[in-house]
Design a protein around this motif. Structure first.
Motif, PDB file in Angstrom:
ATOM      1  N   ILE A  27       5.556  21.758  12.254  1.00 20.64           N
ATOM      2  CA  ILE A  27       7.059  22.949  12.707  1.00 20.64           C
ATOM      3  C   ILE A  27       6.707  23.528  10.757  1.00 20.64           C
ATOM      4  CG2 ILE A  27       9.338  21.864  12.544  1.00 20.64           C
ATOM      5  CD1 ILE A  27       9.156  20.194  14.585  1.00 20.64           C
ATOM      6  N   ASN A 113       7.837  12.642  23.600  1.00 21.31           N
ATOM      7  CA  ASN A 113       8.654  13.389  24.131  1.00 21.31           C
ATOM      8  C   ASN A 113       9.020  13.700  25.411  1.00 21.31           C
ATOM      9  OD1 ASN A 113       7.739  14.168  21.790  1.00 21.31           O
ATOM     10  ND2 ASN A 113       7.076  15.699  21.532  1.00 21.31           N
ATOM     11  N   ASN A 164       5.485  21.086  23.085  1.00 23.47           N
ATOM     12  CA  ASN A 164       6.212  20.120  24.395  1.00 23.47           C
ATOM     13  C   ASN A 164       7.192  21.715  25.663  1.00 23.47           C
ATOM     14  OD1 ASN A 164       7.112  18.187  22.499  1.00 23.47           O
ATOM     15  ND2 ASN A 164       7.971  20.160  21.214  1.00 23.47           N
ATOM     16  N   TYR A 188      16.211  20.060  23.167  1.00 18.89           N
ATOM     17  CA  TYR A 188      15.386  19.623  23.140  1.00 18.89           C
ATOM     18  C   TYR A 188      15.325  19.866  20.735  1.00 18.89           C
ATOM     19  CZ  TYR A 188      11.486  16.287  22.332  1.00 18.89           C
ATOM     20  OH  TYR A 188      10.294  15.521  21.057  1.00 18.89           O
ATOM     21  N   TYR A 240       5.387   4.639  19.164  1.00 14.67           N
ATOM     22  CA  TYR A 240       4.158   5.572  19.656  1.00 14.67           C
ATOM     23  C   TYR A 240       2.739   4.506  19.847  1.00 14.67           C
ATOM     24  CZ  TYR A 240       7.281   9.320  17.941  1.00 14.67           C
ATOM     25  OH  TYR A 240       8.271   9.537  17.924  1.00 14.67           O
ATOM     26  N   GLY A 257      10.135   9.024  13.118  1.00 13.86           N
ATOM     27  CA  GLY A 257      10.624  10.503  13.497  1.00 13.86           C
ATOM     28  C   GLY A 257       9.577  11.669  12.705  1.00 13.86           C
ATOM     29  N   VAL A 258       9.351  12.956  12.858  1.00 16.16           N
ATOM     30  CA  VAL A 258       8.051  13.331  12.181  1.00 16.16           C
ATOM     31  C   VAL A 258       8.391  13.678  10.925  1.00 16.16           C
ATOM     32  CG1 VAL A 258       6.448  13.977  14.495  1.00 16.16           C
ATOM     33  CG2 VAL A 258       8.200  15.587  13.826  1.00 16.16           C
TER      34      VAL A 258
END
Ligand code: GLN
Length: 304
Positions: A27, A113, A164, A188, A240, A257-258
């Motif tokens: 991202i 996700n 996604n 999302y 995860y 979270g990333v």
């Protein structure tokens, strides 16, 4: 209890170690973050707040927000949610498609996700203006009245969110997405774009340490049993393919979270947020894992 000395001691210990890992770069907007940032905040049921480092700097909470979209949907439709997804750990990466084929488009849980995308579809079904409804809900739970989505982060992810888009389309092919894939992925990406500080995040998650009631105000966010179940899902699915390791090392339910954020809950006592942008291979904050492991080892806090 005065947690400040243990927060300070643990913070110094982790700060002195090598800051390993890499910031999320898929991202583009997240790749710009200062990777030396490191903040901690613990907020207790009694209103005490203990902080260290960059506890008042905003960061992208990313998948941590999936717990809030889950809370919203559970509080609206209850167990009907489980007609659309399961609550089993996936043991796979957060953005994996692999289990969807054999499981007919039913995501393993709401914190990967695939599951969060179906939760967004349900929010689109429930509200005329889903983006506003979700933002209003997060404003209410967090107590941040002027909270906004980050347009920059949402747009940045929209440009590169191939996985996604693939997930949404694949799930739709099994008829487990009712709205258009564009509507659902848009919501999302906005969900994932929310920014908070460690201080705000630990307060926001207080309701999960307080049988579903917001810290300070006592306002009901979810029922006590829903809080129990959200904590259970965080414990088994929040990290995860590292969920087992987090349970083993930290011993509390939590979510990552990333953006490098992490929260953990000690039911009946506190919520703690940690932020450090460099991630390990599983996409969880390197220092966040270390901090929470050393902190809970020192305090002997655990749900087990
Ligand atoms: N927005 C991110 C994504 O969909 C969230 C992932 C995460 O925080 N683990 O890839």
């Amino acid at each position: 209890m005065d947690c400040q000395p243990i927060v300070d001691k643990t913070y110094k210990k982790v700060l002195a170690m090598e800051n390993s890992g890499n910031v999320a770069s898929y991202i583009p907007e997240l790749a710009k973050v200062d990777d030396t940032k490191f903040g901690v905040c613990l907020t207790t049921q009694n209103g005490e707040v203990f902080t260290a480092g960059d506890a008042t700097v905003k960061f992208s909470i990313q998948s941590i927000a999936k717990v809030l979209s889950l809370s919203l949907v559970l509080s609206k439709i209850g167990d009907d949610l489980w007609k659309r997804m399961d609550f089993e750990p996936s043991g796979t990466a957060f953005n994996s498609l692999v289990q969807l084929e054999s499981e007919n488009g039913i995501p393993r849980n709401p914190l990967i996700n695939a599951g969060a995308i179906v939760v967004c579809d349900i929010i689109c079904e429930l509200f005329d203006n889903p983006k506003k409804a979700l933002l209003d809900y997060v404003r209410e739970v967090s107590g941040i009245e002027d909270l906004q989505y980050s347009e920059n982060i949402a747009h940045s992810e929209q440009q590169t969110g191939y996985r996604n888009f693939a997930l949404a389309n694949f799930i739709k092919s099994f008829n487990n997405i009712k709205n258009t894939c564009d509507q659902v992925t848009d919501l999302y990406f906005y969900l994932c774009s929310i920014e908070m500080t460690c201080e705000q995040l630990s307060y926001t998650f207080g309701f999960l340490a307080n049988r579903g009631k917001q810290f300070n105000t006592g306002k009901t966010i979810v029922t006590p049993n829903q809080a129990k179940r959200i904590n259970a899902i965080m414990q088994t699915c929040g990290f995860y393919d590292e969920a087992g390791e987090f349970a083993y090392k930290v011993g509390l339910p939590g979510k990552s979270g990333v953006g490098g954020g992490m929260v953990a809950i000690l039911p009946g006592s506190y919520a703690i947020a940690v932020w450090s942008p460099k991630l390990n291979k599983q996409g969880n904050s390197y220092r966040g894992m270390k901090f929470l492991q050393y902190f809970t080892d020192e305090t002997q806090d655990t749900v087990f």
